[in-house]
Design an enzyme around this catalytic site. Structure first.
Site, mmCIF file in Angstrom:
data_model
loop_
_atom_site.group_PDB
_atom_site.id
_atom_site.type_symbol
_atom_site.label_atom_id
_atom_site.label_comp_id
_atom_site.label_asym_id
_atom_site.label_seq_id
_atom_site.Cartn_x
_atom_site.Cartn_y
_atom_site.Cartn_z
ATOM 1 N N TYR A 1 -6.154 32.786 6.880
ATOM 2 C CA TYR A 1 -6.166 30.858 6.317
ATOM 3 C C TYR A 1 -7.041 30.536 7.315
ATOM 4 O O TYR A 1 -6.668 29.560 7.709
ATOM 5 C CB TYR A 1 -4.456 30.310 6.091
ATOM 6 C CG TYR A 1 -3.802 31.400 5.205
ATOM 7 C CD1 TYR A 1 -3.809 31.155 3.540
ATOM 8 C CD2 TYR A 1 -2.381 32.476 5.717
ATOM 9 C CE1 TYR A 1 -2.511 31.633 2.752
ATOM 10 C CE2 TYR A 1 -1.540 32.441 5.382
ATOM 11 C CZ TYR A 1 -1.338 32.396 3.937
ATOM 12 O OH TYR A 1 -0.879 33.202 3.151
ATOM 13 N N CYS B 1 1.129 -1.836 0.123
ATOM 14 C CA CYS B 1 -0.112 -0.024 0.123
ATOM 15 C C CYS B 1 1.138 1.387 -0.336
ATOM 16 O O CYS B 1 1.475 1.281 0.789
ATOM 17 C CB CYS B 1 -0.822 -0.101 0.711
ATOM 18 S SG CYS B 1 -1.473 1.331 1.338
ATOM 19 N N CYS C 1 2.509 23.354 7.812
ATOM 20 C CA CYS C 1 2.520 21.397 7.060
ATOM 21 C C CYS C 1 3.312 20.952 6.254
ATOM 22 O O CYS C 1 3.297 19.284 5.840
ATOM 23 C CB CYS C 1 0.595 21.239 7.007
ATOM 24 S SG CYS C 1 0.473 21.568 4.679
ATOM 25 N N CYS D 1 1.285 4.959 3.673
ATOM 26 C CA CYS D 1 2.123 5.101 4.774
ATOM 27 C C CYS D 1 3.477 5.119 4.446
ATOM 28 O O CYS D 1 3.626 3.888 3.901
ATOM 29 C CB CYS D 1 1.606 4.454 5.997
ATOM 30 S SG CYS D 1 0.088 4.639 6.598
#
Ligand code: SAH
Length: 450
Positions: free
Chosen positions: A301, A78, A397, A81
């Site tokens: 923001y 997958c 982020c 992650c």
């Protein structure tokens, strides 16, 4: 010979900003996904570009003691992650290093980075997922792209979501097989409230006609927790969601909480995916703002006003600025529902609004910015540097754009005081950081420049 397909034994001496191991072969920097710091590994070079290369991990000769067997049975295939093979404490150290390196390497700022604030139980934390629909030989799979491919891996057992979401994914896979004409649904977004477990579903399709009435009827009966269903039209496959939303069934909004605050979420609202850690992030931002009750604060923001409400508890007035008008409407509603009267929300681009507002002789004591991944635009940075705010609290982020913007602010009258990463995205390399900058006096500014 150092050519594509050649095999090498290398030692991992660094961590890339996307969590891959970094090794060096002479002057060639090689990124090795899933290799951990300190490991000796055998790799095959898959790509070489100038002095950068990618290596495929073939064998771990000397494993790190922090290498673990993942709890997720699908971690090898997958693509969701990147750090499933590393212990949680390794991840937290790696994220701290990624932030520190961004400051040192990209911004040439030597500042201590605090240990990452982590989770006690870093599983089943996500309140939102956008699952791609993949039509494989008559079977529908809803989930995430597999590593390096356009085939999807089912999220029906994904440990980042609650078990109810896992069950719903599995149910929807069967439902799409039965009711969705071939390739009709592109994606499904599921939002789950961490407050009451209720869920919102958004079916994303290319065209405007609605063809899932039967499926929706059954979902509502079989999953009473699904309280809201939308149809989103998305003609651009590069975008997650399109701009047009049709409300199909149930309530229009989902009710969730962060700490003591209640929020009503529209399908397009930005809302952090990890409620527990978001509370810690906002608490840290509030602590760094050091409000005394008399300040005018700008929350740029601001999304649906989540941080604004936190700040408003401890200050005189908060001005929230956000470019999406629906988010501003939600912010106003949220302030009202939480009985907060000292917030005003404005629909505008932060970089347009802030200089104009300051030019009208307004003053902000503290400015909080929480921009998207690309960071603040140059006009915004210029306005911040000239704002005379005593403190800027920068939430980000993306460490690289944070470091770039902090460098600009350091060169223009501010000094970074604290860098605090918070883990909102366990098992992936993503990291959220909150950073405090304070205004230097004219004298201090001269001394720093010298
Ligand atoms: N502070 C909020 C939202 C952060 S996400 C929270 O913690 O939930 C970033 C937000 O910035 C999004 O809501 C996005 O719509 C908004 N945005 C993006 N570009 C903008 C701009 N130029 N001016 C103002 N808001 C912007």
């Amino acid at each position: 010979m150092v050519v594509v397909d050649s095999e090498h034994i290398v030692t991992i001496t660094g961590i890339s900003h996307q969590g891959a191991g970094i090794a060096r072969i002479n002057n060639l920097v090689v990124f090795v996904a899933k290799a951990l710091l300190g490991e000796v590994v055998r790799i095959r070079l898959t790509e070489i570009k100038k002095n950068l290369a990618k290596g495929e991990l073939l064998e771990i000769i000397t494993p790190q003691k922090e290498r673990i067997a993942s709890l997720c049975a699908f971690s090898e295939i997958c693509g969701g992650c990147e750090l499933q093979h590393a212990s949680y404490s390794y991840q937290l150290d790696a994220k701290r290093q990624i932030v520190a390196e961004a400051f040192q390497r990209l911004a040439k700022i030597d500042v201590p980075v605090a240990p990452v604030i982590g989770m006690e139980t870093p599983w089943r934390y996500r309140n939102k997922g956008v699952f791609h629909a993949d039509y494989q030989a008559g079977k529908v799979v809803l989930g995430f792209y597999q590593q390096g491919s356009h085939q999807c891996h089912s999220a029906s057992q994904c440990l980042l979501f609650s078990e109810e979401v896992n069950r719903l994914v599995s149910y929807l896979e069967k439902g799409l097989q039965q009711y969705s004409p071939a390739h009709y649904v592109q994606k499904i977004m599921i939002r789950q409230s961490s407050f009451n477990g209720e869920m919102m579903l958004v079916f994303v399709t290319k065209d405007n006609s609605w063809r899932l009435t039967e499926l929706v009827k059954n979902i509502i009966t079989d999953f009473p927790q699904v309280i809201s269903i939308y149809h989103n039209i998305n003609t651009n496959p590069k975008l997650m969601l399109g701009k047009i939303f049709h409300h199909i069934s149930g309530r229009e909004k989902l009710h969730d909480t962060i700490g003591d605050f209640h929020f009503q979420l529209s399908p397009q609202s930005f809302f952090q995916v990890n409620n527990q850690q978001t509370q810690r992030l906002y608490q840290k931002a509030l602590e760094l703002a050091q409000l005394t009750g008399t300040e005018q604060v700008v929350d740029a923001y601001c999304g649906i006003g989540t941080i604004s409400l936190y700040l408003a508890q401890q200050t005189l007035m908060v001005y929230g600025v956000e470019s999406v008008s629906q988010a501003v409407k939600d912010a106003q509603q949220n302030a009202h529902d939480n009985h907060i009267a000292n917030c005003q929300f404005i629909t505008a681009k932060a970089e347009d609004w802030l200089p104009k507002w300051l030019a009208k002789n307004h003053h902000a004591d503290v400015i909080v910015v929480d921009p998207p991944r690309k960071g603040c635009d140059s006009q915004m940075l210029h306005a911040l540097a000239n704002s005379a705010a005593e403190k800027i609290v920068y939430i980000s982020c993306e460490p690289s754009t944070l470091a770039r913007d902090v460098r600009y602010l350091q060169e223009n009258g501010y000094q970074v005081q604290c860098v605090q990463p918070v883990d909102l995205f366990s098992w992936s390399w993503h990291v959220e950081t909150v950073c405090l900058l304070s205004k230097l006096s004219a004298q201090q500014h001269i001394e720093v420049a010298l």
